[in-house]
Write a protein that holds these residues in place. Structure first.
Motif, PDB file in Angstrom:
ATOM      1  N   ALA A 182       0.892  -1.208  -0.014  1.00 26.49           N
ATOM      2  CA  ALA A 182      -0.120   0.017  -0.052  1.00 26.49           C
ATOM      3  C   ALA A 182       0.937   1.121  -0.223  1.00 26.49           C
ATOM      4  O   ALA A 182       0.604   2.334  -0.803  1.00 26.49           O
ATOM      5  CB  ALA A 182      -0.975  -0.150   1.147  1.00 26.49           C
ATOM      6  N   ASP A 183       1.903   1.361   0.751  1.00 24.69           N
ATOM      7  CA  ASP A 183       2.716   2.516   0.991  1.00 24.69           C
ATOM      8  C   ASP A 183       3.489   2.811  -0.460  1.00 24.69           C
ATOM      9  O   ASP A 183       3.460   3.838  -0.857  1.00 24.69           O
ATOM     10  CB  ASP A 183       3.780   2.458   1.965  1.00 24.69           C
ATOM     11  N   GLU A 184       4.013   1.655  -1.098  1.00 27.58           N
ATOM     12  CA  GLU A 184       4.540   1.756  -2.648  1.00 27.58           C
ATOM     13  C   GLU A 184       3.552   2.249  -3.325  1.00 27.58           C
ATOM     14  O   GLU A 184       3.796   3.251  -4.297  1.00 27.58           O
ATOM     15  CB  GLU A 184       5.180   0.512  -2.853  1.00 27.58           C
ATOM     16  N   TRP A 185       2.335   1.865  -3.433  1.00 25.58           N
ATOM     17  CA  TRP A 185       1.426   2.239  -4.390  1.00 25.58           C
ATOM     18  C   TRP A 185       1.167   3.891  -4.143  1.00 25.58           C
ATOM     19  O   TRP A 185       1.152   4.748  -5.061  1.00 25.58           O
ATOM     20  CB  TRP A 185      -0.019   1.710  -4.424  1.00 25.58           C
ATOM     21  N   ALA A 186       1.171   4.246  -3.071  1.00 29.11           N
ATOM     22  CA  ALA A 186       0.982   5.621  -2.520  1.00 29.11           C
ATOM     23  C   ALA A 186       1.967   6.671  -3.051  1.00 29.11           C
ATOM     24  O   ALA A 186       1.772   7.751  -3.311  1.00 29.11           O
ATOM     25  CB  ALA A 186       0.632   5.797  -1.105  1.00 29.11           C
ATOM     26  N   LYS A 187       3.316   5.933  -2.851  1.00 31.36           N
ATOM     27  CA  LYS A 187       4.484   6.776  -3.328  1.00 31.36           C
ATOM     28  C   LYS A 187       4.327   7.149  -4.648  1.00 31.36           C
ATOM     29  O   LYS A 187       4.805   8.342  -5.282  1.00 31.36           O
ATOM     30  CB  LYS A 187       5.705   5.948  -2.904  1.00 31.36           C
ATOM     31  N   THR A 235      -2.378  -7.298   7.189  1.00 29.37           N
ATOM     32  CA  THR A 235      -2.483  -5.897   7.018  1.00 29.37           C
ATOM     33  C   THR A 235      -3.826  -5.718   6.480  1.00 29.37           C
ATOM     34  O   THR A 235      -4.448  -6.501   5.932  1.00 29.37           O
ATOM     35  CB  THR A 235      -1.344  -5.291   6.203  1.00 29.37           C
TER      36      THR A 235
END
Length: 217
Positions: free
Chosen positions: A56-61, A90
């Motif tokens: 999720a954090d990688e997509w958001a970046k 998660t």
């Protein structure tokens, strides 16, 4: 008609586990990844959804939306997400399109127009609904890949491809084989040497048509 690279992706309205979407509105001005599955509560697909949730954090970046699609109901998707989140450790915050009527699978040429789901069906009846589509902010298809049911998708490769697509979007650059973030890129032959060096700095000329430059930061 097959969906090809740089075609505008079909627009559609569909139910998801998070409510109704209109696909082009969902994309907005973002990069979007849609990944499809032939049935809920299947083992390989559960690991894949878990992998997407963990990134999720990688997509958001990368300012990228992700959305799943499976040929079952929204109610089943809600139940399946419990298993996915338990396995992944998660939250799976992305929506999953309910495509029990196969409309979206057919729009994206994953199934023939005459396909239907028989009673007591198995994942084999919709086995080709196993594709990843990367869509640009212009709503055009930039990349697609399809896996068999026995091979889990490599989302590290999806991320790598997304990085390469974003780096080369609407500029005269290309990513070579096995490219990773930070490595040199190829300058398009549309630029002559002088223009290429003015734009990208010193070139590493391997062949007259194969010239590398430092990737823009």
């Amino acid at each position: 008609m097959a969906l090809r690279i740089n075609d505008t992706v079909p627009n559609f309205t569909a139910e998801t586990d998070q409510g109704t979407i209109q696909f082009h509105d969902f994309i907005g001005d973002n990069w979007t990844i849609m990944f499809s599955h032939p049935k809920d509560f299947t083992p390989v697909c559960t690991t894949e959804f878990g992998a997407v949730a963990q990134l999720a954090d990688e997509w958001a970046k990368r300012d990228t939306k992700v959305i799943g699609i499976s040929v079952d109901s929204a109610e089943d998707h809600v139940k399946w997400k419990g298993d996915i989140e338990s396995f992944a450790g998660t939250k799976a915050g992305f929506p999953i399109i309910a495509d029990s009527g196969l409309e979206v699978a057919k729009l994206f040429d994953m199934l023939p127009s005459e396909a239907y789901l028989p009673d007591n069906r198995t994942p084999a009846d919709s086995a080709t609904v196993r594709s990843v589509f990367i869509i640009g902010p212009d709503k055009k298809l930039k990349l697609s890949m399809t896996y068999p049911m026995t091979i889990g998708r490599n989302f590290a490769e999806v991320l790598r491809a997304l990085d390469a697509l974003q780096l080369t979007y609407n500029v005269p650059l290309a990513a070579p084989a096995n490219w990773q973030v930070g490595q040199d890129v190829i300058v398009a032959t549309a630029l002559n040497d002088a223009d290429a060096e003015a734009k990208y700095g010193t070139l590493d000329k391997k062949l007259p048509y194969l010239r590398f430059a430092k990737a823009p930061s």
